[in-house]
Design a protein around this motif. Structure first.
Motif, PDB file in Angstrom:
ATOM      1  N   VAL A 112      -2.003   0.139  -5.151  1.00 32.20           N
ATOM      2  CA  VAL A 112      -1.464  -0.004  -3.798  1.00 32.20           C
ATOM      3  C   VAL A 112      -0.219  -0.886  -3.815  1.00 32.20           C
ATOM      4  N   GLU A 113      -0.264  -1.969  -4.581  1.00 37.27           N
ATOM      5  CA  GLU A 113       0.893  -2.874  -4.654  1.00 37.27           C
ATOM      6  C   GLU A 113       2.094  -2.153  -5.266  1.00 37.27           C
ATOM      7  N   GLY A 114       1.849  -1.336  -6.294  1.00 34.07           N
ATOM      8  CA  GLY A 114       2.934  -0.573  -6.905  1.00 34.07           C
ATOM      9  C   GLY A 114       3.539   0.423  -5.936  1.00 34.07           C
ATOM     10  N   SER A 115       2.688   1.025  -5.109  1.00 28.74           N
ATOM     11  CA  SER A 115       3.184   1.971  -4.101  1.00 28.74           C
ATOM     12  C   SER A 115       4.089   1.268  -3.094  1.00 28.74           C
ATOM     13  N   LYS A 116       3.741   0.020  -2.750  1.00 30.51           N
ATOM     14  CA  LYS A 116       4.579  -0.745  -1.819  1.00 30.51           C
ATOM     15  C   LYS A 116       5.935  -1.071  -2.433  1.00 30.51           C
ATOM     16  N   LEU A 117       5.920  -1.435  -3.732  1.00 28.40           N
ATOM     17  CA  LEU A 117       7.156  -1.839  -4.398  1.00 28.40           C
ATOM     18  C   LEU A 117       8.154  -0.704  -4.522  1.00 28.40           C
ATOM     19  N   THR A 118       7.669   0.530  -4.626  1.00 30.33           N
ATOM     20  CA  THR A 118       8.594   1.667  -4.769  1.00 30.33           C
ATOM     21  C   THR A 118       9.406   1.908  -3.502  1.00 30.33           C
ATOM     22  N   LYS A 119       8.871   1.450  -2.363  1.00 36.49           N
ATOM     23  CA  LYS A 119       9.500   1.646  -1.042  1.00 36.49           C
ATOM     24  C   LYS A 119       9.734   3.129  -0.730  1.00 36.49           C
ATOM     25  N   ALA A 120       8.927   3.988  -1.377  1.00 39.39           N
ATOM     26  CA  ALA A 120       9.055   5.424  -1.128  1.00 39.39           C
ATOM     27  C   ALA A 120       8.107   5.900  -0.037  1.00 39.39           C
ATOM     28  N   PHE A 121       7.089   5.076   0.287  1.00 43.63           N
ATOM     29  CA  PHE A 121       6.045   5.508   1.216  1.00 43.63           C
ATOM     30  C   PHE A 121       6.075   4.685   2.496  1.00 43.63           C
ATOM     31  N   THR A 122       5.736   5.316   3.588  1.00 46.99           N
ATOM     32  CA  THR A 122       5.631   4.610   4.868  1.00 46.99           C
ATOM     33  C   THR A 122       4.393   3.719   4.852  1.00 46.99           C
ATOM     34  N   GLU A 124       2.096   3.663   6.984  1.00 45.65           N
ATOM     35  CA  GLU A 124       0.952   4.509   7.337  1.00 45.65           C
ATOM     36  C   GLU A 124       0.397   5.222   6.108  1.00 45.65           C
ATOM     37  N   ASN A 125       1.272   5.711   5.243  1.00 44.95           N
ATOM     38  CA  ASN A 125       0.817   6.450   4.071  1.00 44.95           C
ATOM     39  C   ASN A 125       0.326   5.545   2.952  1.00 44.95           C
ATOM     40  N   ILE A 126       0.804   4.312   2.925  1.00 44.25           N
ATOM     41  CA  ILE A 126       0.223   3.351   1.979  1.00 44.25           C
ATOM     42  C   ILE A 126      -1.219   3.060   2.376  1.00 44.25           C
ATOM     43  N   LEU A 127      -1.463   2.904   3.677  1.00 45.33           N
ATOM     44  CA  LEU A 127      -2.823   2.706   4.175  1.00 45.33           C
ATOM     45  C   LEU A 127      -3.676   3.942   3.907  1.00 45.33           C
ATOM     46  N   PHE A 128      -3.075   5.114   4.052  1.00 46.36           N
ATOM     47  CA  PHE A 128      -3.786   6.374   3.782  1.00 46.36           C
ATOM     48  C   PHE A 128      -4.226   6.441   2.317  1.00 46.36           C
ATOM     49  N   GLN A 129      -3.331   6.100   1.398  1.00 45.79           N
ATOM     50  CA  GLN A 129      -3.675   6.117  -0.030  1.00 45.79           C
ATOM     51  C   GLN A 129      -4.772   5.101  -0.351  1.00 45.79           C
ATOM     52  N   LYS A 130      -4.704   3.953   0.317  1.00 44.62           N
ATOM     53  CA  LYS A 130      -5.726   2.925   0.105  1.00 44.62           C
ATOM     54  C   LYS A 130      -7.100   3.444   0.516  1.00 44.62           C
ATOM     55  N   LYS A 131      -7.157   4.152   1.645  1.00 47.71           N
ATOM     56  CA  LYS A 131      -8.423   4.723   2.110  1.00 47.71           C
ATOM     57  C   LYS A 131      -8.934   5.809   1.167  1.00 47.71           C
ATOM     58  N   ILE A 132      -8.012   6.623   0.665  1.00 48.64           N
ATOM     59  CA  ILE A 132      -8.399   7.670  -0.290  1.00 48.64           C
ATOM     60  C   ILE A 132      -9.006   7.041  -1.537  1.00 48.64           C
ATOM     61  N   LEU A 133      -8.376   5.986  -2.043  1.00 51.64           N
ATOM     62  CA  LEU A 133      -8.881   5.302  -3.237  1.00 51.64           C
ATOM     63  C   LEU A 133     -10.279   4.740  -3.007  1.00 51.64           C
ATOM     64  N   GLU A 134     -10.504   4.177  -1.829  1.00 58.82           N
ATOM     65  CA  GLU A 134     -11.808   3.599  -1.524  1.00 58.82           C
ATOM     66  C   GLU A 134     -12.908   4.654  -1.512  1.00 58.82           C
ATOM     67  N   MET A 262       6.576  11.335  -4.768  1.00 62.12           N
ATOM     68  CA  MET A 262       7.248  10.178  -4.158  1.00 62.12           C
ATOM     69  C   MET A 262       7.636  10.461  -2.709  1.00 62.12           C
ATOM     70  N   GLY A 263       6.855  11.317  -2.037  1.00 65.25           N
ATOM     71  CA  GLY A 263       7.147  11.635  -0.646  1.00 65.25           C
ATOM     72  C   GLY A 263       6.043  11.172   0.289  1.00 65.25           C
ATOM     73  N   ASN A 264       6.020  11.701   1.506  1.00 69.25           N
ATOM     74  CA  ASN A 264       5.087  11.219   2.520  1.00 69.25           C
ATOM     75  C   ASN A 264       4.260  12.333   3.161  1.00 69.25           C
ATOM     76  N   ASN A 265       4.100  13.433   2.445  1.00 66.14           N
ATOM     77  CA  ASN A 265       3.199  14.497   2.894  1.00 66.14           C
ATOM     78  C   ASN A 265       1.777  14.131   2.447  1.00 66.14           C
ATOM     79  N   LYS A 266       0.882  13.906   3.382  1.00 61.96           N
ATOM     80  CA  LYS A 266      -0.458  13.406   3.043  1.00 61.96           C
ATOM     81  C   LYS A 266      -1.237  14.344   2.127  1.00 61.96           C
ATOM     82  N   SER A 267      -1.071  15.650   2.320  1.00 60.65           N
ATOM     83  CA  SER A 267      -1.813  16.599   1.488  1.00 60.65           C
ATOM     84  C   SER A 267      -1.351  16.546   0.035  1.00 60.65           C
TER      85      SER A 267
END
Length: 500
Positions: A112-122, A124-134, A262-267
């Motif tokens: 999750v921290e790496g996803s934030k550092l890339t600044k490629a994701f919104t 909302e989508n960083i939170l989405f990825q965190k939920k998917i991981l959980e 590196m985009g923001n399409n949730k699927s």
């Protein structure tokens, strides 16, 4: 009072269990139950013959020279025809799964921290990825290639080649060391990697690195998804039927570097959360002399392709998003499509592996529902009567939950798949081999055990491979990615609510 009411139901279920068990043994051993009495009657009848009767029988037939010559000749001819036409046995001599170095592992928090550092994701989508991981069923030690693991990410062709070389050569070196086979003795090479297809091919990369002989039969399978490992085994099976005394090497892997979205399409973001670095090398042989040292014998392969249906074809699809970034989108129909593909696959596999008792029950239920229109549930065959071990592609927690329910498997049977997902993540087509080595490391493989590998992949495909253990595997003599930490498993993976 409540306990007294429950007791009769409990007794009924116990009785039904033993009635079904008795029925299974009765049907399975029907041939012996019929032949033994017939043999007894024949022997009893033969015992009534006197010595004079036997001498008279001999005298009546001893001058029938035509019969004396034709009968043995016919037997020899039929025996020769049988042995020449029967398929060559295919043996799995040994296998190896690549285990990346510890510095390439990452926790969910690091992801999750790496996803934030890339600044490629919104956000909302960083939170989405965190939920998917959980909810993914993945643990805290899965592996990423350096191009993704370290900041800033460097997804380029050079890094992708390095990832492929590291994984493939690491697994091949180990399997050659374990078997003692010289690389120049390999006559067939099949490599599968769904998302990375460079020029020269990955198979050519292996030929060059190991200096394989000039007449090696080399094949490179691309774009075939997570079920391509079983496709590779099936291809080798057919090749070994026409090339006697050959060694075949199967290398099965996936490449993360150039396929990190590196985009923001949730699927498309779901694949980032599930796929991890890994690969396996499997050495197969059709040499009769290898039977005594081989681990397994290939019994069946069954391939199912649902690509003619548009919904199945599009449920796992590589495409560009609205910003022209390439990713793999997963449809909401994926679980339903996978279920239909599995149903079709086991319809073909069932008659090959299930005992007659289960086939009769399935057929009787089918007749009752289709012809007599009886409102009863479809009968689900008990595949635990056909297999001792199940290796189900660890594509994700939802897939494993669905198969566990459909095949009515308990936690013990699902353990290799769930622990592979937890420890290594979705390693695509190689996941089946991490699951098999988990079972070996646990000391569960006994001589004669039957193993069912089930793989799902884009297209949409469901493929099965059935193996029979030729020896009892002693984990203390094994070298595989689980051995050093097998005492830590299984671990409890909590069940969580579905993502809204």
């Amino acid at each position: 009072m409540e306990e007294q009411k429950k007791l009769p139901n409990f007794l009924i279920s116990v009785k039904l269990k033993y009635v079904k068990l008795g029925y299974h043994y009765l049907i399975s051993n029907a041939m012996y139950l019929i032949l033994i009495p017939l043999l007894g009657v024949s022997l009893a009848h033969l015992s009534t013959f006197s010595i004079n009767d036997l001498i008279q029988l001999y005298e009546n037939h001893k001058f029938n020279y035509v019969s004396m010559i034709l009968c043995p000749s016919l037997i020899v001819f039929l025996a020769t025809l049988f042995f020449m036409s029967r398929p060559r046995d295919v043996y799995l001599v040994d296998l190896a799964c690549y285990k990346p170095p510890q510095n390439l592992s990452a926790t969910k928090e690091a992801f999750v921290e790496g996803s934030k550092l890339t600044k490629a994701f919104t956000d909302e989508n960083i939170l989405f990825q965190k939920k998917i991981l959980e909810r993914s069923g993945l643990g805290q030690k899965t592996y990423f290639p350096p191009s993704v693991r370290f900041f800033p990410p460097n997804p380029c062709m050079d890094e992708a080649r390095k990832e492929a070389e590291e994984v493939m050569f690491g697994a091949i070196d180990e399997v050659l060391e374990k078997t003692g086979v010289n690389a120049k003795d390999i006559g067939i090479l099949v490599v599968n990697c769904g998302m990375f297809s460079p020029t020269p091919s990955l198979s050519a990369m292996i030929v060059n690195h190991y200096k394989l002989r000039e007449n090696v039969l080399s094949y490179n399978l691309g774009g075939m998804g997570c079920s391509a490992g079983v496709i590779s085994i099936d291809q080798v099976k057919h090749l070994l039927q026409v090339h006697p005394n050959s060694y075949a090497l199967v290398v099965t892997t996936e490449n993360i570097t150039l396929n990190w979205y590196m985009g923001n399409n949730k699927s498309m973001l779901v694949t980032n959360c599930l796929f991890r670095m890994g690969g396996a090398a499997i050495l197969l042989s059709n040499k009769p002399s290898d039977r005594r040292r081989a681990k397994y014998q290939l019994v069946h392969t069954v391939r199912t392709h649902k690509g003619a249906d548009d919904k199945s074809y599009g449920c796992v699809f590589q495409e560009e998003d609205d910003t022209k970034r390439i990713g793999v989108s997963l449809s909401k129909d994926l679980m339903a499509v996978a279920g239909e593909a599995l149903k079709t696959n086991i319809t073909t596999l069932g008659p090959l592996v299930l005992p007659m008792s289960e086939q009769l029950l399935f057929f009787a239920t089918l007749i009752a529902r289709k012809i007599f229109k009886m409102k009863i549930k479809p009968y689900i065959p008990n595949f635990k009567l056909a297999f001792e071990h199940f290796c189900i592609h660890s594509g994700g927690k939802a897939v494993l939950d669905e198969i566990e329910k459909n095949l009515e498997l308990n936690e013990w049977y699902m353990e290799p798949s769930r622990m592979t997902l937890y420890r290594f993540g979705n390693t695509s087509s190689s996941s089946l081999w991490y699951e098999l080595t988990y079972t070996e490391a646990k000391g569960r493989i006994k001589k004669g055990d039957r193993i069912w590998q089930i793989a799902f992949g884009s297209g949409f495909k469901c493929n099965s491979a059935v193996w029979k253990a030729l020896k009892t595997i002693n984990p203390s003599k094994e070298k595989n990615p689980w051995i050093d930490e097998i005492h830590d498993f299984p671990v409890h993976v909590p069940k969580v609510a579905k993502l809204n």
